[in-house]
Design a protein around this motif. Sequence first.
Motif, PDB file in Angstrom:
ATOM      1  N   HIS A  59      50.163  61.711  29.988  1.00  0.00           N
ATOM      2  CA  HIS A  59      49.552  60.439  30.376  1.00  0.00           C
ATOM      3  C   HIS A  59      50.581  59.631  31.164  1.00  0.00           C
ATOM      4  CE1 HIS A  59      46.114  60.678  27.220  1.00  0.00           C
ATOM      5  NE2 HIS A  59      46.447  61.866  27.670  1.00  0.00           N
ATOM      6  N   TYR A 118      45.978  63.745  20.293  1.00  0.00           N
ATOM      7  CA  TYR A 118      46.368  62.404  20.701  1.00  0.00           C
ATOM      8  C   TYR A 118      47.748  62.463  21.354  1.00  0.00           C
ATOM      9  CZ  TYR A 118      48.919  62.933  16.340  1.00  0.00           C
ATOM     10  OH  TYR A 118      49.725  63.417  15.350  1.00  0.00           O
ATOM     11  N   PRO A 119      48.066  61.506  22.235  1.00  0.00           N
ATOM     12  CA  PRO A 119      49.385  61.519  22.879  1.00  0.00           C
ATOM     13  C   PRO A 119      50.470  60.952  21.964  1.00  0.00           C
ATOM     14  CG  PRO A 119      48.090  59.694  23.693  1.00  0.00           C
ATOM     15  CD  PRO A 119      47.192  60.467  22.776  1.00  0.00           C
ATOM     16  N   ARG A 120      51.668  61.467  22.107  1.00  0.00           N
ATOM     17  CA  ARG A 120      52.845  60.953  21.407  1.00  0.00           C
ATOM     18  C   ARG A 120      53.916  60.626  22.436  1.00  0.00           C
ATOM     19  NH1 ARG A 120      54.472  64.762  16.502  1.00  0.00           N
ATOM     20  NH2 ARG A 120      54.545  66.349  18.132  1.00  0.00           N
ATOM     21  N   ASN A 180      54.120  59.730  27.612  1.00  0.00           N
ATOM     22  CA  ASN A 180      53.135  59.928  26.546  1.00  0.00           C
ATOM     23  C   ASN A 180      52.451  61.255  26.793  1.00  0.00           C
ATOM     24  OD1 ASN A 180      53.522  57.452  25.129  1.00  0.00           O
ATOM     25  ND2 ASN A 180      52.454  56.400  26.772  1.00  0.00           N
ATOM     26  N   TYR A 215      49.841  69.907  26.786  1.00  0.00           N
ATOM     27  CA  TYR A 215      48.433  70.002  27.162  1.00  0.00           C
ATOM     28  C   TYR A 215      48.134  69.046  28.307  1.00  0.00           C
ATOM     29  CZ  TYR A 215      43.353  69.690  26.922  1.00  0.00           C
ATOM     30  OH  TYR A 215      42.028  69.707  27.246  1.00  0.00           O
ATOM     31  N   VAL A 262      50.333  64.789  25.321  1.00  0.00           N
ATOM     32  CA  VAL A 262      49.495  65.465  24.343  1.00  0.00           C
ATOM     33  C   VAL A 262      49.950  66.919  24.279  1.00  0.00           C
ATOM     34  CG1 VAL A 262      47.163  66.135  23.684  1.00  0.00           C
ATOM     35  CG2 VAL A 262      47.547  63.949  24.865  1.00  0.00           C
TER      36      VAL A 262
END
Length: 121
Positions: A32, A106-108, A98, A29, A100
Amino acid sequence: QVQLVESGGGLVQAGGSLRLSCAASGRIYSIHDMSWHRQALGKQRELVAGITSSGGTNYADSVKGRFTISRDNAKNTVYLQMTSLKPEDTAVYYCGANIVEHGFGYPRGYWGQGTQVTVSS
């Protein structure tokens, strides 16, 4: 599922240059921060360079002035241009990001598999 795939490593003589690439793919999506890290044999993994989604950068002192991190947001790709390479730059280089994923709010953090850079003296 998200994947990061690095390319561009290899063997180079001291003073030479290499360009690493890392492409992210999957149900992305948004991305970051993206970054490059390295791990030399017998040493801990260390941050080499990072870049924010808006293009802000930071570098380890040991590579400032020699390495340049950049990204192409349209291609979900981060690059590391390495110049004036030294034997002490020899390591496995990993990209990190990072990200999403679609369906997550939330980002992983994700890592690539690593690419070997060897600088001969």
